[in-house]
Design an enzyme around this catalytic site. Structure first.
Site, mmCIF file in Angstrom:
data_model
loop_
_atom_site.group_PDB
_atom_site.id
_atom_site.type_symbol
_atom_site.label_atom_id
_atom_site.label_comp_id
_atom_site.label_asym_id
_atom_site.label_seq_id
_atom_site.Cartn_x
_atom_site.Cartn_y
_atom_site.Cartn_z
ATOM 1 N N LYS A 99 -2.993 0.245 8.893
ATOM 2 C CA LYS A 99 -2.398 -0.881 8.181
ATOM 3 C C LYS A 99 -0.893 -0.888 8.405
ATOM 4 C CE LYS A 99 -2.063 -4.327 5.247
ATOM 5 N NZ LYS A 99 -2.358 -4.415 3.832
ATOM 6 N N HIS A 136 0.063 -6.775 7.291
ATOM 7 C CA HIS A 136 0.571 -7.581 6.176
ATOM 8 C C HIS A 136 1.607 -8.486 6.834
ATOM 9 C CE1 HIS A 136 1.662 -8.355 1.895
ATOM 10 N NE2 HIS A 136 2.666 -8.892 2.545
HETATM 11 O O1 DOR Z 1 -0.795 -9.009 -4.108
HETATM 12 C C1 DOR Z 1 -0.820 -7.951 -3.496
HETATM 13 N N1 DOR Z 1 -1.112 -6.785 -4.106
HETATM 14 N N2 DOR Z 1 -0.549 -7.974 -2.202
HETATM 15 C C2 DOR Z 1 -0.430 -6.848 -1.477
HETATM 16 O O2 DOR Z 1 -0.135 -6.929 -0.313
HETATM 17 C C3 DOR Z 1 -0.559 -5.527 -2.134
HETATM 18 C C4 DOR Z 1 -1.357 -5.609 -3.352
HETATM 19 C C5 DOR Z 1 -1.246 -4.376 -4.215
HETATM 20 O O3 DOR Z 1 -1.360 -3.261 -3.679
HETATM 21 O O4 DOR Z 1 -1.086 -4.513 -5.415
HETATM 22 ZN ZN ZN Z 2 -3.745 -5.863 -0.022
#
Ligand code: DOR
Ligand code: ZN
Length: 352
Positions: A99, A136
């Site tokens: 990732k 991401h």
């Molecule tokens: O909304 C999100 N929450 N987007 C992410 O990329 C990470 C995730 C999290 O780990 O809470």
């Molecule tokens: Zn995520």
């Protein structure tokens, strides 16, 4: 149609956390899904194959004995990642992907990549061994508007990386824009995208209009309505480049309802019910199986699930918990904003 039988779904993007939170959320996923790609953004992150082995053991220890669920492990790519460790982890069958978090892009991404040149040797090795890179897809520079960060990431980071490392297999995680959909649709066999349930349902009004609604705040943030519609078309089209990754991400209410609240929406409990609802709305129930159960394993080159589930539509709305407790706080469950009527249950092979 009021009944539908499909292969058991998988979740190709899931946050399970660790410790108490892991113990509180695991059954929601292990009941509904056969497998899930587990995000490595713990504190500290899951960076080495040894750490992923230990994390998988902790996850498995929490799975209720009546559930069959396989946590598919990933590593968090850092500028210090060792290509040999990645290859060993992949060859052992444990590591299914790496990732890439641009440093500072989201929750626990501080150890992410700042200089993409420094990870090229790892990416080259991944291209050789055909290990997918999950991205991401947002730039983090303060001069780029948050609503433009996905489109700019494609132009400035993703496309140059793919040109520098031909053959690298990439999944744009939680794609949120028509730019992302177009890029993936025209990108050939080595690129795919996951789409979350919530991005198929909410747009930016959902968390900003008429008051701030922290439980609809996630990253990447939901965009304009035209982008939501592009995601809906991609998901319900059956196009094999798109598949479900819920990005279900539990945070306690205390962490979300704050002056600087955390990003994340928790959908593991009602994701499949929401999906059946929206695929029916879009007259695409016949494409639900491709999105939840076929396109993902096909891209990952993993076998399809043999187990089946039966979806049935009830005449009265189904009740879901609005939240559940974790230690001294609660996690709020995603509210789609409409009643849900589709439910699902596992079925025996002999019944089909
Ligand atoms: O909304 C999100 N929450 N987007 C992410 O990329 C990470 C995730 C999290 O780990 O809470
Ligand atoms: Zn995520």
């Amino acid at each position: 149609m009021s009944e539908l039988i499909i292969r058991k779904p998988d979740d190709w993007h899931l946050h399970l956390r660790d410790g108490q939170m892991l113990a509180s959320v695991i059954a929601h996923s292990s009941e509904n899904f056969a497998r899930a790609i587990i995000m490595p953004n713990l504190v500290p992150p899951v960076v080495t194959t040894d750490q992923a082995t230990a994390y998988q053991r902790r996850i498995k220890a929490c799975i209720p004995s009546e559930h069959q669920f396989e946590p598919l492990m990933t590593l968090y790519l850092t500028e210090g990642t060792d290509p040999n460790d990645v290859e060993a982890g992949a060859k052992s069958g444990l590591i299914k992907a790496l990732k890439l978090y641009p440093a500072g892009a989201t929750t626990n991404s501080e150890s992410g990549v700042q200089n993409f040149e420094n990870v090229l040797p790892v990416l080259e090795r991944m291209a050789q061994i055909k290990l997918p890179l999950l991205v991401h897809g947002e730039v983090t520079s303060a001069d780029v508007d948050i609503f433009d960060r996905e489109a700019v990431f494609i132009e400035r980071v993703l496309d140059p990386i793919r040109k520098k490392v031909p053959g690298l297999r990439v999944i744009m995680e939680h794609v949120t824009t028509s730019d992302g959909v177009d890029y993936v649709s025209s990108g050939g066999d080595d690129i795919a995208a996951t789409i979350t349930t919530h991005h198929l349902i909410i747009n930016r009004n959902s968390y900003l209009a008429g008051g701030i609604r922290p439980h609809y705040y996630c990253l990447p943030v939901a965009k304009r309505e035209k982008h939501r519609l592009a995601l809906r078309s991609a998901a319900t089209s059956g196009n094999s480049n798109f598949f479900l990754g819920t990005d279900s991400a539990p945070h306690t209410n205390g962490a979300k309802i704050a002056t600087c609240g955390c990003a994340g929406i928790y959908t593991s409990i009602n994701t499949l019910n929401c999906l059946a609802h929206i695929f029916e709305d879009d007259k695409a129930l016949d494409k639900l199986e491709a999105f939840t159960s076929i396109n993902g394993p096909s891209f990952y080159r993993l076998p399809l699930n043999d187990e089946k589930v039966r979806f049935t539509k009830s005449s009265t709305p189904i009740n879901f918990p609005k939240s559940f407790s974790v230690q001294n706080d609660h996690v709020t469950v995603f509210d789609p904003g409409f009643e849900l009527y589709w439910q699902h249950e596992p079925i025996n092979a002999e019944e089909v």
